[in-house]
Design an enzyme around this catalytic site. Structure first.
Site, PDB file in Angstrom:
ATOM      1  N   ASP A   1       0.869  -1.157   0.000  1.00 21.14           N
ATOM      2  CA  ASP A   1       0.000   0.000   0.000  1.00 21.14           C
ATOM      3  C   ASP A   1       0.921   1.227   0.000  1.00 21.14           C
ATOM      4  O   ASP A   1       2.094   1.116   0.373  1.00 21.14           O
ATOM      5  CB  ASP A   1      -0.842  -0.068   1.289  1.00 21.14           C
ATOM      6  CG  ASP A   1      -1.651   1.163   1.523  1.00 21.14           C
ATOM      7  OD1 ASP A   1      -2.302   1.626   0.581  1.00 21.14           O
ATOM      8  OD2 ASP A   1      -1.650   1.655   2.665  1.00 21.14           O
TER       9      ASP A   1
ATOM     10  N   ASP B   1      -0.149   4.997   0.930  1.00 20.10           N
ATOM     11  CA  ASP B   1      -0.405   5.961   2.010  1.00 20.10           C
ATOM     12  C   ASP B   1      -0.390   5.275   3.372  1.00 20.10           C
ATOM     13  O   ASP B   1      -1.194   4.386   3.625  1.00 20.10           O
ATOM     14  CB  ASP B   1      -1.773   6.628   1.807  1.00 20.10           C
ATOM     15  CG  ASP B   1      -1.805   7.500   0.556  1.00 20.10           C
ATOM     16  OD1 ASP B   1      -0.728   7.984   0.172  1.00 20.10           O
ATOM     17  OD2 ASP B   1      -2.882   7.695  -0.008  1.00 20.10           O
TER      18      ASP B   1
HETATM   19  P1  B16 Z   1      -7.022   9.907  -3.519  1.00 19.28           P
HETATM   20  P2  B16 Z   1      -3.716   3.936  -0.090  1.00 19.28           P
HETATM   21  C1  B16 Z   1      -5.776   5.661  -0.065  1.00 19.28           C
HETATM   22  O1  B16 Z   1      -4.476   5.334  -0.429  1.00 19.28           O
HETATM   23  C2  B16 Z   1      -5.821   6.390   1.261  1.00 19.28           C
HETATM   24  O2  B16 Z   1      -5.464   5.518   2.319  1.00 19.28           O
HETATM   25  C3  B16 Z   1      -7.218   6.900   1.510  1.00 19.28           C
HETATM   26  O3  B16 Z   1      -7.270   7.590   2.735  1.00 19.28           O
HETATM   27  C4  B16 Z   1      -7.607   7.816   0.352  1.00 19.28           C
HETATM   28  O4  B16 Z   1      -8.920   8.336   0.530  1.00 19.28           O
HETATM   29  C5  B16 Z   1      -7.538   7.014  -0.943  1.00 19.28           C
HETATM   30  O5  B16 Z   1      -6.228   6.529  -1.107  1.00 19.28           O
HETATM   31  C6  B16 Z   1      -7.915   7.839  -2.146  1.00 19.28           C
HETATM   32  O6  B16 Z   1      -6.897   8.772  -2.408  1.00 19.28           O
HETATM   33  O7  B16 Z   1      -8.043  10.869  -3.049  1.00 19.28           O
HETATM   34  O8  B16 Z   1      -5.612  10.467  -3.552  1.00 19.28           O
HETATM   35  O9  B16 Z   1      -7.393   9.229  -4.812  1.00 19.28           O
HETATM   36  O10 B16 Z   1      -3.587   3.890   1.416  1.00 19.28           O
HETATM   37  O11 B16 Z   1      -4.570   2.819  -0.653  1.00 19.28           O
HETATM   38  O12 B16 Z   1      -2.385   4.102  -0.791  1.00 19.28           O
HETATM   39 MG    MG Z   2      -2.851   3.123   3.399  1.00 20.14          MG
END
Ligand code: B16
Ligand code: MG
Length: 216
Positions: A7, A9
């Site tokens: 992952d 984030d």
């Molecule tokens: P975006 P990951 C996720 O990334 C985040 O954990 C989540 O909090 C966020 O809302 C989602 O991506 C969408 O992100 O708005 O930048 O498209 O943890 O799966 O890398």
């Molecule tokens: Mg994450």
């Protein structure tokens, strides 16, 4: 095991904190304040689904048209992008670069499975594009975590079977997605939150090949 799928984030970099700040600001604008505990339920969840969860927390899910919801999501994203525009390689979480090098030396395939549409941009700013054999981001998948699609797509692109993969996640929805894909789940964070993970490290410094393989 033949591959590790990460992952982004909250695992590679702490952009989870910036998602929190941007959603929190939007929530306050809408009169829907929330804390870090509620934020845990947004981690790994797509942008549109995160907005829905915030609106329903405030009992406001019927108050906006589709177009207005898109504008709210865009507003949050613009704030988020401005917060992360200053990210550099110094923002890579501790131990991650060494772990990625260790995996590469040992011959493992390395993938990324992110729910973020900003995944490529963030990885580029971190200077880590070359560290990954393949990146699957939200722009190329139809289903969000906890659906396994993003992890399955990463495994397919790496040319390995799901059961040959270790997934690494900081989110409850992400751990669920890893298991639904049939992979071994390593959690990063609070063991009391990531109760379903096969193995949990409280932070990224615990990630070494020996530590993970010892538990499989
Ligand atoms: P975006 P990951 C996720 O990334 C985040 O954990 C989540 O909090 C966020 O809302 C989602 O991506 C969408 O992100 O708005 O930048 O498209 O943890 O799966 O890398
Ligand atoms: Mg994450």
């Amino acid at each position: 095991m033949k591959a590790f799928i990460f992952d982004l984030d909250g695992v590679i970099t702490d952009s989870a904190e910036y998602h929190y700040l941007a959603w929190k600001a939007l929530g306050e604008d809408l009169g829907i304040p929330f804390d870090r505990e509620f934020n845990e339920t947004l981690k790994g969840v797509s942008r549109t689904e995160s907005l829905e969860r915030i609106l329903s927390l405030g009992g406001r899910e019927q108050d906006f048209s589709l177009e207005e919801k898109e504008q709210l999501a865009t507003k949050k994203n613009e704030h988020y992008v401005s917060l992360i525009s200053k990210i550099t390689s110094e923002d890579i979480l501790p131990g991650i670069e060494v772990f990625l090098q260790e995996l590469k030396r040992a011959g493992y395939k390395i993938g990324m499975a992110s729910a973020s549409k900003n995944a490529y941009m963030v990885t580029k700013q971190l200077g880590l594009l070359d560290a990954f054999d393949h990146i699957v981001d939200a722009a190329t998948v139809a289903e969000s975590k906890p659906h396994p699609e993003v992890f399955l797509k990463a495994a397919m692109a790496l040319g390995v079977e799901p059961k040959e993969c270790v997934g690494v996640e900081d989110a409850v929805a992400g751990v669920e997605a890893i298991h639904a894909a049939g992979m071994f789940a390593v959690g990063i964070g609070d063991p009391a939150v990531l109760t379903e993970a096969d193995l949990v490290f409280t932070d990224t410094t615990g990630l070494t090949l020996d530590n993970v393989l010892a538990r499989i």
